[in-house]
Motif scaffolding. Structure first.
Motif, mmCIF file in Angstrom:
data_model
loop_
_atom_site.group_PDB
_atom_site.id
_atom_site.type_symbol
_atom_site.label_atom_id
_atom_site.label_comp_id
_atom_site.label_asym_id
_atom_site.label_seq_id
_atom_site.Cartn_x
_atom_site.Cartn_y
_atom_site.Cartn_z
ATOM 1 N N MET B 61 -8.477 44.335 56.967
ATOM 2 C CA MET B 61 -7.298 43.598 56.630
ATOM 3 C C MET B 61 -7.273 42.414 56.967
ATOM 4 O O MET B 61 -7.864 42.049 58.119
ATOM 5 C CB MET B 61 -6.114 44.354 57.347
ATOM 6 N N VAL B 62 -7.113 41.312 56.044
ATOM 7 C CA VAL B 62 -7.290 39.858 56.533
ATOM 8 C C VAL B 62 -5.774 39.613 56.684
ATOM 9 O O VAL B 62 -5.047 39.781 55.680
ATOM 10 C CB VAL B 62 -8.009 39.050 55.262
ATOM 11 N N PHE B 227 0.782 37.244 52.855
ATOM 12 C CA PHE B 227 0.748 37.714 54.132
ATOM 13 C C PHE B 227 -0.760 38.250 54.386
ATOM 14 O O PHE B 227 -1.211 38.021 55.668
ATOM 15 C CB PHE B 227 1.749 38.922 54.544
ATOM 16 N N GLY B 228 -1.240 38.713 53.595
ATOM 17 C CA GLY B 228 -2.584 39.351 53.842
ATOM 18 C C GLY B 228 -3.381 39.882 52.886
ATOM 19 O O GLY B 228 -2.775 39.833 51.672
ATOM 20 N N ILE B 229 -4.504 40.211 52.982
ATOM 21 C CA ILE B 229 -5.423 40.865 51.903
ATOM 22 C C ILE B 229 -6.128 41.965 52.473
ATOM 23 O O ILE B 229 -6.716 41.880 53.382
ATOM 24 C CB ILE B 229 -6.279 39.813 51.195
ATOM 25 N N GLU B 245 -19.043 38.861 55.646
ATOM 26 C CA GLU B 245 -19.151 38.248 54.395
ATOM 27 C C GLU B 245 -17.820 37.681 54.065
ATOM 28 O O GLU B 245 -17.656 36.640 53.536
ATOM 29 C CB GLU B 245 -19.611 39.463 53.196
ATOM 30 N N VAL B 246 -16.712 38.631 54.148
ATOM 31 C CA VAL B 246 -15.468 38.004 53.764
ATOM 32 C C VAL B 246 -14.951 36.774 54.708
ATOM 33 O O VAL B 246 -14.494 35.828 54.162
ATOM 34 C CB VAL B 246 -14.500 39.053 54.086
ATOM 35 N N ARG B 247 -15.524 36.797 55.981
ATOM 36 C CA ARG B 247 -15.163 35.783 56.946
ATOM 37 C C ARG B 247 -15.800 34.401 56.257
ATOM 38 O O ARG B 247 -15.113 33.154 56.106
ATOM 39 C CB ARG B 247 -15.708 35.897 58.098
ATOM 40 N N ARG B 248 -16.950 34.530 55.795
ATOM 41 C CA ARG B 248 -17.767 33.406 55.178
ATOM 42 C C ARG B 248 -17.159 32.950 54.108
ATOM 43 O O ARG B 248 -16.911 31.723 53.821
ATOM 44 C CB ARG B 248 -19.406 33.833 54.776
ATOM 45 N N ILE B 249 -16.733 33.692 53.161
ATOM 46 C CA ILE B 249 -16.030 33.602 51.956
ATOM 47 C C ILE B 249 -14.784 32.810 52.196
ATOM 48 O O ILE B 249 -14.343 31.586 51.438
ATOM 49 C CB ILE B 249 -15.657 34.654 51.085
ATOM 50 N N ILE B 250 -14.018 33.087 53.063
ATOM 51 C CA ILE B 250 -12.633 32.581 53.268
ATOM 52 C C ILE B 250 -12.511 31.392 53.887
ATOM 53 O O ILE B 250 -12.071 30.298 53.434
ATOM 54 C CB ILE B 250 -11.747 33.536 54.104
ATOM 55 N N ARG B 251 -13.757 31.205 54.804
ATOM 56 C CA ARG B 251 -13.936 29.946 55.734
ATOM 57 C C ARG B 251 -14.189 28.686 54.529
ATOM 58 O O ARG B 251 -13.939 27.528 54.543
ATOM 59 C CB ARG B 251 -15.111 29.959 56.607
ATOM 60 N N ARG B 252 -15.291 29.098 53.553
ATOM 61 C CA ARG B 252 -15.802 28.246 52.366
ATOM 62 C C ARG B 252 -14.440 27.783 51.794
ATOM 63 O O ARG B 252 -14.170 26.792 51.352
ATOM 64 C CB ARG B 252 -16.843 28.797 51.608
ATOM 65 N N GLN B 253 -13.651 28.598 51.140
ATOM 66 C CA GLN B 253 -12.430 28.687 50.391
ATOM 67 C C GLN B 253 -11.619 27.498 51.176
ATOM 68 O O GLN B 253 -10.948 26.732 50.498
ATOM 69 C CB GLN B 253 -11.735 29.893 50.353
ATOM 70 N N HIS B 254 -11.339 27.704 52.569
ATOM 71 C CA HIS B 254 -10.506 26.928 53.287
ATOM 72 C C HIS B 254 -11.216 25.696 53.596
ATOM 73 O O HIS B 254 -10.513 24.819 54.460
ATOM 74 C CB HIS B 254 -9.912 27.875 54.428
ATOM 75 N N ARG B 255 -12.473 25.566 53.494
ATOM 76 C CA ARG B 255 -13.347 23.993 53.791
ATOM 77 C C ARG B 255 -12.881 24.001 55.323
ATOM 78 O O ARG B 255 -12.824 22.886 55.636
ATOM 79 C CB ARG B 255 -12.702 22.828 53.022
ATOM 80 N N LEU B 256 -13.481 24.999 55.865
ATOM 81 C CA LEU B 256 -13.401 24.792 57.442
ATOM 82 C C LEU B 256 -14.679 24.120 57.921
ATOM 83 O O LEU B 256 -15.723 24.787 57.327
ATOM 84 C CB LEU B 256 -13.133 26.140 58.095
ATOM 85 N N GLN B 257 -14.742 23.335 59.003
ATOM 86 C CA GLN B 257 -15.826 22.779 59.419
ATOM 87 C C GLN B 257 -16.314 23.640 60.361
ATOM 88 O O GLN B 257 -15.848 24.791 60.882
ATOM 89 C CB GLN B 257 -15.643 21.556 60.171
ATOM 90 N N THR B 258 -17.606 23.761 60.755
ATOM 91 C CA THR B 258 -18.268 24.773 61.597
ATOM 92 C C THR B 258 -17.593 24.668 63.031
ATOM 93 O O THR B 258 -17.145 25.578 63.528
ATOM 94 C CB THR B 258 -19.884 24.174 62.210
#
Ligand SMILES: Nc1ncnc2c1ncn2[C@@H]1O[C@H](COP(=O)(O)OP(=O)(O)OP(=O)(O)O)[C@@H](O)[C@H]1O
Ligand SMILES: [Mg+2]
Lengths: 226, 409
Positions: B61-62, B227-229, B245-258
Motif C-alpha cells: 500500500m502506497v 489517498f493511496g495506491i 522498485e515502486v519507491r524508485r518510480i514514485i521518487r522519480r515521478q515526484h522529482r525528489l532529490q537524493t
C-alpha cells in the motif's frame, strides 16, 4: 565411683531458664551415673525439676553448665542434628500423654523412628509389627490411636521407644494417665525389659511404681537428696 | 527421605480435607487464570493475524505523505493532506514496474449526504479502482464490479457496502436502483458481501459507498490527488524488490532529490503483521501479568495456611524431633507438603484452564485452545510459588525448639 559400664555420666550439671538475674534455676548441680542394665527411679515434688532433668538426659535440652558424657563421649558441644541422630539411635522416650500421632495407625506410629534412621520402607512395617506383637498388640497393628485404650496406647508408645534398640529407655510418668490395672501392666512390661538387660530411667510420683526400680533418687529443688 | 516426606504430606493433606481444598482453590484460581489469559490472548492474536494474512501477503500500500518514523503511521492517516500522489503515479507504476501485477488507486473518503427518494442520510463515499476489489478478494452479494470503461471514465455508478444496502433497501435487491450523491444520481451496479473481519484494511467497508476513482475526484471530492495506491506484487518472494522498485518510480515521478525524504509511504502486509504481532503479544503479557496477581494472592493464602498448620502441629514437631527428626527432615516435610498442594493445584488448573480456554475459543472463533507453554509454565509457577511461599513456614517449623514444642498444649 566412676564405673566403666556408665552409659550416662552427668557432672555438676546445672540448668537455668531465662537470662541473668531473672533466670529460673531449675537444676542446681547434679552429678549422676547411669550404668548399663540400671533401673533407676526419680521421684520428687511437682516443680522439683524431674522433667527438666529427663530432657537433659534425653538430649532434648542442653545444660547451662556442667558435663554430660554419653558412652564416655562429651556431647555438650554437638550440633542439633548430631543430637537428633543420637536420640534416634540411643534413646527411647515414653511420655505421660503417650504422644502418638493421631492420624496414623499403630504400626506406623511405631515405625516413625525408623524413618529417621533410613530403614527401607519394606523393613519398617515388618519390624514395627514384630515390636507390637512382642508387647501383646499383634492384633491391633492397623488400629488408630483413638481406637485403642490408654494402656494400649502406652504400649504402642513403648514399642516405638524400643524399635531402634536404644541404650536407655526414659519414661516420664508413664502411668500418670492410666488406671491402676493398666499401670500394673505397664510396670510389668518395664520390669520384664530390665530383666532382659534394658537400661531404664523412670520418673514417677507413685511410690508403688518407684519401688520396682533398683535405684531410687529423690529430687528436691533441683538437687539430689541424699 | 524426600519420598517419606511425600508419603507424610499426602497423609496430612488427606487428613485436613477442608483446609487442603480451600488452599487448593486459591492456587487453582491463580494458575488457571494465568493459563486462560495466555490462551485468550494467544487466540485473539491468531485470529487477527489470520484475517490480515487472509487479505494477502503480496499486497503493498502506497499512501500519500512520508512518515516521521519508519514504523509510524502515514501522514495521511494523521490528517495531514498531502497532494503529491496522483493517478499519474499509478500509471507510471503500471507502465514500468516489473514486480507489480496489479495497480489499484483509491481516493480519500468523505462523509456525504446521500438521498434515496425522500430519505436522506450521511454516508462515507470513496473512489476505488475496480482492481482494488479483485486483488483483495472482495465478494459481491449481488451485481458486479466496475467495467473497464466505468472504471476509467467519470461514470455515475456505485457499489454499496453491505450495511448501507441493508439500511437503504432492506431485503430488496439494490442493483439497478438509483441513489443521489451530491448533485447527481448514481446507478447501483453491485453490493459487497458483509466483511466479517475485525480489521479490514480500509476500516469500515460495510459502511462505505464506492464509486470510480475519477468520478470521486471530480464530482465528490473536488481534488486531483489520491489517498493511496494499492498494489499486488507478482509474488510473495518479490515483495521487497517490488517495494524498492515502486519507491524508485514514485521518487522519480515526484522529482525528489537524493537529499529529500519520501513524500509517500509504502507499507506491506508484513509490516502490519509485525506491528500487530508485537502489540498483541504485549497485550497477552499484560493480561497474564494481571492474572499473576491472583496467583500471588493464592500463594499468600497457602503460606498463611501452612503457618497455621505449623502452629497446630507444634507438639507433633516436638515429638518427631524427640524421636530423631533433624531440622532438615522437618523442613522438607513442610516444604514438600506445600509443593504437593501446589503441584496438585497446577494439574487441576490445567484441566480448568483447558476447559475455559476451549469455551473461549468456541465463542471467540479461534483455534488456539491452550498456549503451548501453559503446561511447563503452570508447573514452574506452581513449583516456584511453592518454594517462595513454602520456605518460610517450613523454616519456622524446623527451627522450633523441641522442648517448647513438646510442652506446647
Ligand atoms: N522452658 C522453661 N522456662 C522457664 N521455666 C521452666 C521451663 N521449663 C521448666 N521450667 C520451670 O522449671 C521447674 C521444674 O519444671 P519440671 O517440669 O522439670 O518439674 P517436674 O518436676 O517435672 O514437675 P511435675 O511433677 O509437675 O511434672 C518449674 O518451676 C518450671 O516452671
Ligand atoms: Mg514433669
Amino acid at each position: 565411683m566412676k564405673s566403666k559400664d556408665a552409659i550416662i555420666s552427668l557432672k555438676n550439671v546445672r540448668k537455668e531458664f531465662g537470662m541473668n538475674s531473672q533466670a529460673t534455676k531449675v537444676i542446681n548441680g547434679i552429678s549422676l551415673e547411669i550404668n548399663k542394665g540400671d533401673y533407676m527411679a526419680i521421684t520428687g515434688a511437682s516443680g522439683s525439676g524431674k522433667s527438666t532433668l529427663m530432657y537433659i538426659v534425653g538430649l532434648l535440652l542442653q545444660p547451662t553448665s556442667g558435663e554430660y558424657l554419653l558412652n564416655n563421649k562429651n556431647i555438650t558441644k554437638l550440633s542439633g542434628d548430631e543430637l537428633a541422630e543420637i536420640r534416634n539411635k540411643k534413646i527411647g522416650f515414653i511420655f505421660q500423654q503417650f504422644n502418638l500421632l493421631p492420624k496414623i495407625s499403630a504400626w506406623e506410629n511405631v515405625a516413625v523412628p525408623l524413618i529417621y534412621s533410613h530403614v527401607p520402607q519394606s523393613e519398617q512395617k515388618e519390624r514395627a509389627i514384630k515390636a507390637l506383637s512382642e508387647i501383646g498388640l499383634g492384633d491391633r497393628v492397623d488400629f488408630y490411636p483413638n481406637q485403642l485404650s490408654g494402656g494400649q496406647q502406652q504400649r504402642v508408645a513403648i514399642a516405638r521407644a524400643l524399635i531402634n534398640n536404644p541404650e536407655i529407655l526414659i519414661a516420664d510418668e508413664p502411668s500418670g494417665a492410666l488406671d491402676s490395672e493398666s499401670t500394673k501392666q505397664i510396670i510389668k512390661i518395664l520390669d520384664g525389659l530390665n530383666k532382659k538387660g534394658q537400661t531404664i530411667l523412670i520418673i514417677t510420683h507413685e511410690a508403688d511404681v518407684a519401688k520396682h526400680a533398683k535405684r531410687h533418687i529423690i529430687l528436691v529443688d533441683g538437687l539430689i537428696k541424699t | 527421605m524426600i519420598k517419606e516426606s511425600f508419603r507424610h504430606s499426602f497423609r496430612s493433606l488427606r487428613a485436613n480435607k477442608m483446609r487442603t481444598s480451600l488452599t487448593l482453590l486459591g492456587i487453582v484460581i491463580g494458575i488457571s487464570s494465568v493459563i486462560i489469559m495466555l490462551s485468550v490472548g494467544r487466540g485473539a492474536q491468531e485470529l487477527i493475524l489470520d484475517q490480515i494474512r487472509g487479505i494477502g501477503s503480496q499486497l503493498l500500500m502506497v499512501t500519500a505523505g512520508g512518515s516521521a518514523q519508519e514504523m509510524g503511521p502515514p501522514a495521511a492517516i494523521e490528517g495531514i493532506i498531502v497532494k503529491t500522489l496522483t493517478l499519474r503515479d499509478a500509471e507510471a507504476i503500471e507502465n514500468s514496474a516489473k514486480y507489480i501485477k496489479v495497480v489499484a488507486p483509491i481516493t480519500n473518503f468523505t462523509q456525504t449526504r446521500i438521498r434515496k427518494g425522500n430519505e436522506e442520510e450521511i454516508y462515507t463515499v470513496q473512489g476505488r479502482d475496480k482492481n482494488f476489489f479483485t486483488s483483495r478478494d472482495y465478494e459481491f452479494a449481488e451485481g458486479r464490479n466496475f467495467t473497464e470503461s466505468e472504471n476509467k471514465g467519470v461514470s455515475k455508478v456505485a457499489i454499496l457496502g453491505a450495511t448501507i444496502k441493508d439500511d437503504l433497501f432492506k431485503n430488496f435487491s439494490a442493483v439497478g436502483e438509483y441513489i443521489r450523491i451530491g448533485e447527481a444520481n448514481y446507478r447501483i451496479i453491485g453490493v459487497l458481501k458483509k466483511k466479517e473481519s475485525a480489521l479490514s484494511i480500509m476500516g469500515v467497508d460495510d459502511e462505505t459507498i464506492m464509486i470510480p476513482v475519477k468520478t470521486a475526484q471530480k464530482n465528490v471530492l473536488g481534488q486531483d490527488f489520491l489517498f493511496g495506491i494499492s498494489l499486488q506484487a507478482s509474488s510473495e518472494e518479490d515483495i521487497d524488490l517490488a517495494k524498492a522498485e515502486v519507491r524508485r518510480i514514485i521518487r522519480r515521478q515526484h522529482r525528489l532529490q537524493t537529499s529529500e525524504e519520501d513524500d509517500f509511504k509504502i507499507s506491506s502486509q508484513q509490516d502490519a503483521l509485525a506491528m500487530i504481532e508485537t502489540f498483541t503479544s504485549l497485550l497477552t503479557l499484560f493480561l497474564a501479568a494481571i492474572a499473576t496477581i491472583s496467583l500471588i494472592v493464592g500463594g499468600i493464602g497457602i503460606m498463611n495456611i501452612m503457618l497455621v498448620s505449623v502452629f497446630e502441629r507444634t507438639k507433633e514437631i516436638g515429638l518427631l524431633k524427640a524421636l530423631g527428626a533433624r531440622n532438615k527432615d522437618i523442613f522438607y516435610e513442610f516444604l514438600v507438603e506445600t509443593l504437593v498442594i501446589m503441584i496438585i493445584g497446577a494439574f487441576m488448573a490445567l484441566v480448568i484452564g483447558f476447559g475455559v480456554s476451549y469455551l473461549a475459543a468456541k465463542i471467540g472463533g479461534w483455534n488456539t485452545i491452550l498456549a503451548p507453554e501453559s503446561i511447563p509454565l503452570a508447573l514452574i509457577m506452581a513449583f516456584g510459588f511453592g518454594i517462595i511461599f513454602g520456605v518460610y513456614p517450613a523454616l519456622k517449623a524446623a527451627k522450633l525448639d523441641p522442648i517448647t514444642a513438646l510442652r506446647f498444649e
